[in-house]
Design an enzyme around this catalytic site. Structure first.
Site, mmCIF file in Angstrom:
data_model
loop_
_atom_site.group_PDB
_atom_site.id
_atom_site.type_symbol
_atom_site.label_atom_id
_atom_site.label_comp_id
_atom_site.label_asym_id
_atom_site.label_seq_id
_atom_site.Cartn_x
_atom_site.Cartn_y
_atom_site.Cartn_z
ATOM 1 N N GLU A 167 8.204 -6.329 7.356
ATOM 2 C CA GLU A 167 9.573 -5.792 7.411
ATOM 3 C C GLU A 167 10.554 -6.684 8.163
ATOM 4 O OE1 GLU A 167 9.738 -1.441 7.680
ATOM 5 O OE2 GLU A 167 11.542 -1.696 8.902
ATOM 6 N N HIS A 181 16.734 6.933 5.899
ATOM 7 C CA HIS A 181 15.847 7.249 7.015
ATOM 8 C C HIS A 181 16.540 7.175 8.379
ATOM 9 C CE1 HIS A 181 12.855 7.104 3.925
ATOM 10 N NE2 HIS A 181 11.869 7.304 4.755
ATOM 11 N N HIS A 223 9.978 15.722 7.016
ATOM 12 C CA HIS A 223 10.491 14.346 6.910
ATOM 13 C C HIS A 223 11.313 14.161 5.624
ATOM 14 C CE1 HIS A 223 10.543 10.007 7.324
ATOM 15 N NE2 HIS A 223 9.993 9.879 6.125
ATOM 16 N N LYS A 271 1.367 0.459 7.292
ATOM 17 C CA LYS A 271 1.910 0.932 8.572
ATOM 18 C C LYS A 271 1.014 2.057 9.068
ATOM 19 C CE LYS A 271 6.821 -0.129 8.110
ATOM 20 N NZ LYS A 271 8.180 0.462 8.018
ATOM 21 N N ASN A 287 13.809 2.077 3.813
ATOM 22 C CA ASN A 287 14.320 3.029 4.793
ATOM 23 C C ASN A 287 15.641 3.668 4.387
ATOM 24 O OD1 ASN A 287 12.196 2.817 6.701
ATOM 25 N ND2 ASN A 287 12.984 0.795 7.264
ATOM 26 N N ARG A 301 11.651 -5.284 2.826
ATOM 27 C CA ARG A 301 10.912 -4.021 3.019
ATOM 28 C C ARG A 301 11.785 -2.953 3.684
ATOM 29 N NH1 ARG A 301 4.686 -2.916 5.053
ATOM 30 N NH2 ARG A 301 4.880 -0.670 5.017
ATOM 31 N N HIS A 307 16.042 10.291 10.452
ATOM 32 C CA HIS A 307 15.355 10.324 11.756
ATOM 33 C C HIS A 307 16.222 10.985 12.807
ATOM 34 C CE1 HIS A 307 12.512 6.795 10.561
ATOM 35 N NE2 HIS A 307 12.007 7.968 10.246
ATOM 36 N N LYS A 316 7.193 0.159 -4.194
ATOM 37 C CA LYS A 316 6.731 -0.111 -2.823
ATOM 38 C C LYS A 316 5.854 -1.362 -2.809
ATOM 39 C CE LYS A 316 5.307 1.486 1.540
ATOM 40 N NZ LYS A 316 5.217 2.551 2.501
ATOM 41 N N ARG A 344 -11.607 -4.184 17.126
ATOM 42 C CA ARG A 344 -10.527 -5.120 16.748
ATOM 43 C C ARG A 344 -10.209 -5.103 15.262
ATOM 44 N NH1 ARG A 344 -13.458 -8.271 20.462
ATOM 45 N NH2 ARG A 344 -12.471 -8.182 22.503
ATOM 46 N N GLU A 363 11.277 11.020 -1.309
ATOM 47 C CA GLU A 363 10.904 9.594 -1.284
ATOM 48 C C GLU A 363 10.909 9.028 -2.708
ATOM 49 O OE1 GLU A 363 10.725 7.978 1.460
ATOM 50 O OE2 GLU A 363 10.107 9.377 3.036
HETATM 51 P P1 NAD Z 1 1.156 15.862 6.495
HETATM 52 O O1 NAD Z 1 0.122 14.845 6.574
HETATM 53 O O2 NAD Z 1 1.435 16.668 7.730
HETATM 54 O O3 NAD Z 1 0.819 16.861 5.286
HETATM 55 C C1 NAD Z 1 1.659 17.977 5.056
HETATM 56 C C2 NAD Z 1 0.861 19.291 5.031
HETATM 57 O O4 NAD Z 1 0.153 19.378 3.803
HETATM 58 C C3 NAD Z 1 -0.187 19.397 6.123
HETATM 59 O O5 NAD Z 1 -0.255 20.727 6.577
HETATM 60 C C4 NAD Z 1 -1.463 18.998 5.403
HETATM 61 O O6 NAD Z 1 -2.640 19.519 6.018
HETATM 62 C C5 NAD Z 1 -1.228 19.627 4.067
HETATM 63 N N1 NAD Z 1 -1.946 19.042 2.934
HETATM 64 C C6 NAD Z 1 -2.238 17.748 2.719
HETATM 65 N N2 NAD Z 1 -2.769 17.589 1.508
HETATM 66 C C7 NAD Z 1 -2.856 18.806 0.951
HETATM 67 C C8 NAD Z 1 -3.305 19.276 -0.290
HETATM 68 N N3 NAD Z 1 -3.727 18.451 -1.228
HETATM 69 N N4 NAD Z 1 -3.279 20.614 -0.514
HETATM 70 C C9 NAD Z 1 -2.789 21.457 0.425
HETATM 71 N N5 NAD Z 1 -2.318 21.065 1.609
HETATM 72 C C10 NAD Z 1 -2.349 19.756 1.864
HETATM 73 O O7 NAD Z 1 2.567 15.261 6.025
HETATM 74 P P2 NAD Z 1 2.983 14.122 4.989
HETATM 75 O O8 NAD Z 1 4.307 14.528 4.486
HETATM 76 O O9 NAD Z 1 1.908 13.820 4.036
HETATM 77 O O10 NAD Z 1 3.145 12.843 5.925
HETATM 78 C C11 NAD Z 1 4.059 12.811 6.987
HETATM 79 C C12 NAD Z 1 3.590 11.779 7.997
HETATM 80 O O11 NAD Z 1 3.529 10.518 7.348
HETATM 81 C C13 NAD Z 1 4.479 11.616 9.190
HETATM 82 O O12 NAD Z 1 3.687 11.579 10.363
HETATM 83 C C14 NAD Z 1 5.164 10.275 8.972
HETATM 84 O O13 NAD Z 1 5.463 9.613 10.173
HETATM 85 C C15 NAD Z 1 4.120 9.549 8.197
HETATM 86 N N6 NAD Z 1 4.664 8.492 7.320
HETATM 87 C C16 NAD Z 1 4.091 7.269 7.390
HETATM 88 C C17 NAD Z 1 4.525 6.258 6.554
HETATM 89 C C18 NAD Z 1 3.841 4.926 6.587
HETATM 90 O O14 NAD Z 1 4.330 3.992 5.941
HETATM 91 N N7 NAD Z 1 2.718 4.803 7.262
HETATM 92 C C19 NAD Z 1 5.559 6.482 5.637
HETATM 93 C C20 NAD Z 1 6.120 7.755 5.583
HETATM 94 C C21 NAD Z 1 5.660 8.752 6.422
HETATM 95 N N1 GLY Z 2 7.830 3.927 4.795
HETATM 96 C C1 GLY Z 2 8.500 2.690 4.881
HETATM 97 C C2 GLY Z 2 7.584 1.521 4.877
HETATM 98 O O1 GLY Z 2 6.404 1.649 4.655
HETATM 99 O O2 GLY Z 2 8.026 0.430 5.098
#
Ligand code: NAD
Ligand code: GLY
Length: 362
Positions: free
Chosen positions: A238, A249, A266, A144, A246, A242, A253, A228, A122, A186
């Site tokens: 949100e 986005h 992304h 998130k 987006n 917040r 999306h 942020k 939990r 971003e």
């Molecule tokens: P990712 O986690 O897939 O990383 C991108 C690539 O870089 C991967 O192949 C990873 O293994 C590699 N990588 C990571 N760190 C590295 C490093 N230091 N050196 C070399 N390679 C490295 O992608 P991302 O762009 O970091 O994140 C995208 C994800 O985040 C999506 O799933 C999206 O939905 C999510 N997201 C979440 C939020 C949130 O608020 N929680 C906000 C934006 C995006």
């Molecule tokens: N990535 C948008 C948020 O965290 O609200």
């Protein structure tokens, strides 16, 4: 060696936490220890990041009960099956409420590990150690967490704030060029929604950012996180401001979904979304043509796409209607009153949006 670092704070009462930004932080034992609970720790990483960065974390946490769970790399593994592997590792490692999950990786690892922590027993603590630019400026901050469902992205999730965010800027050195640029979308977004001065700074410092100058990267991550932090502290779940995060986005999306997730990163889809949001704002009479040009130029100079793929106006509208910001059947868009000031609006002439889509994606 410990380098100079900066610390920001997310203010959410008893869920408040620090964001540390600096070089060498993955090896900074004191900083890590200060942020983590005393019990067993499970590091969740992936097969790309773990070989590069897990050894220094292991060394920094020597003497602690440390378990490891290394996941396959890729958005396509952001699934319930992968999540089950994290639960299995938590069970095998006897990690309970006195312990924590440590997410070491990009946004995919951070989201999966965060959701595992949100739901295990939990809810246990999670420390976010983001290693991509996108994760350092966005996904690691704000709580998130999610995995994908075959019906859509991030459909199974929870709000679960981390106990600490530690962004080691050294990790950006190994990031592939395309991923760095994706994160820059971003960063540009933050300037557009909240800080025209930051936008001016980005226009000036973009060449040094693209060369990964450590000082400039530190400033870009810190200013992005500060914006942020402000919006998350105002509106954790949100229901209000917040949603400004987006910007770009809803369009983005739609592009990601229409092209089958993975073809466009992304940040690349968001970059086009920023341009389309600016263009929609211009047609509503809020921005000048010169403003839209500025957005387009900055996106292009960051090595990002500014032109949408031809996914079809009707399909784009259909996909945009699935957005989480839809209210009473109306797509609410984040738009720009001026550069540096965004608003969420459902109160626009729909024919303006249709005209933008006809011009840009049909
Ligand atoms: P990712 O986690 O897939 O990383 C991108 C690539 O870089 C991967 O192949 C990873 O293994 C590699 N990588 C990571 N760190 C590295 C490093 N230091 N050196 C070399 N390679 C490295 O992608 P991302 O762009 O970091 O994140 C995208 C994800 O985040 C999506 O799933 C999206 O939905 C999510 N997201 C979440 C939020 C949130 O608020 N929680 C906000 C934006 C995006
Ligand atoms: N990535 C948008 C948020 O965290 O609200």
């Amino acid at each position: 060696m410990t380098h100079a670092s900066r610390t920001l704070r997310i203010d959410l009462g008893d869920r408040s936490y620090p964001i540390h930004i600096g070089a060498g932080l993955l090896a900074d034992r004191a900083r890590l220890e200060a942020g983590l609970p005393a019990g067993p720790l499970l590091v969740v990483s992936n097969e790309t990041v773990a070989p590069r960065y897990l050894p220094r974390l292991r060394a920094a946490l020597a003497g602690r009960e440390l378990r490891e769970c290394v996941l396959p790399d890729g958005e396509r593994y952001k699934t319930q099956a992968t999540l089950a592997r994290v639960y299995d590792a938590l069970a095998a490692g006897r990690v309970s409420r006195d312990g924590a999950v440590i997410a070491l990786g990009g946004g995919v690892v951070g989201d999966i590990a965060g959701f595992a922590a949100a739901t295990w027993q939990r809810g246990i603590a999670v420390a976010q150690l983001p290693t991509t630019l996108l994760a350092q400026v966005d996904s690691s901050v704000g709580g998130k967490t999610a995995v994908n469902h075959p019906a859509g992205k991030n459909l199974i999730g929870a709000f679960h704030q981390p106990c600490v965010v530690i962004a080691d800027l050294d990790s950006l050195a190994t990031l592939p060029e395309r991923e760095l640029k994706s994160g820059l979308a971003e960063v540009i977004k933050y300037g557009l929604i909240r800080d025209a001065g930051f936008l001016d700074w980005l226009e000036r410092e973009l060449p040094r950012l693209l060369r990964r100058d450590p000082e400039v990267l530190a400033e870009a991550v810190a200013r992005s996180c500060a914006i942020k932090a402000e919006l998350v502290s105002l509106d954790e779940r949100e229901s209000g401001p917040r949603a400004l995060l987006n910007l770009g986005h809803t369009f983005g999306h739609a592009i990601e979904a229409a092209t089958g997730y993975g073809e466009w990163l992304h940040g690349e889809a968001v970059a086009v979304g920023l341009v389309l949001a600016a263009e929609t704002s211009r047609r509503l009479g809020w921005l000048a043509a010169a403003d839209v040009l500025r957005v387009r130029e900055l996106v292009l100079r960051a090595g990002l796409p500014a032109k949408a793929p031809r996914i079809g106006a009707e399909r784009a509208l259909e996909l945009m209607a699935l957005d989480k910001k839809v209210l009473a059947g109306r797509v609410r868009l984040v738009l720009l009153k001026r550069l540096g000031e965004a608003v969420v609006s459902g109160d626009y002439d729909p024919s303006v949006l249709e005209a933008v889509l006809e011009a840009e994606v049909a």
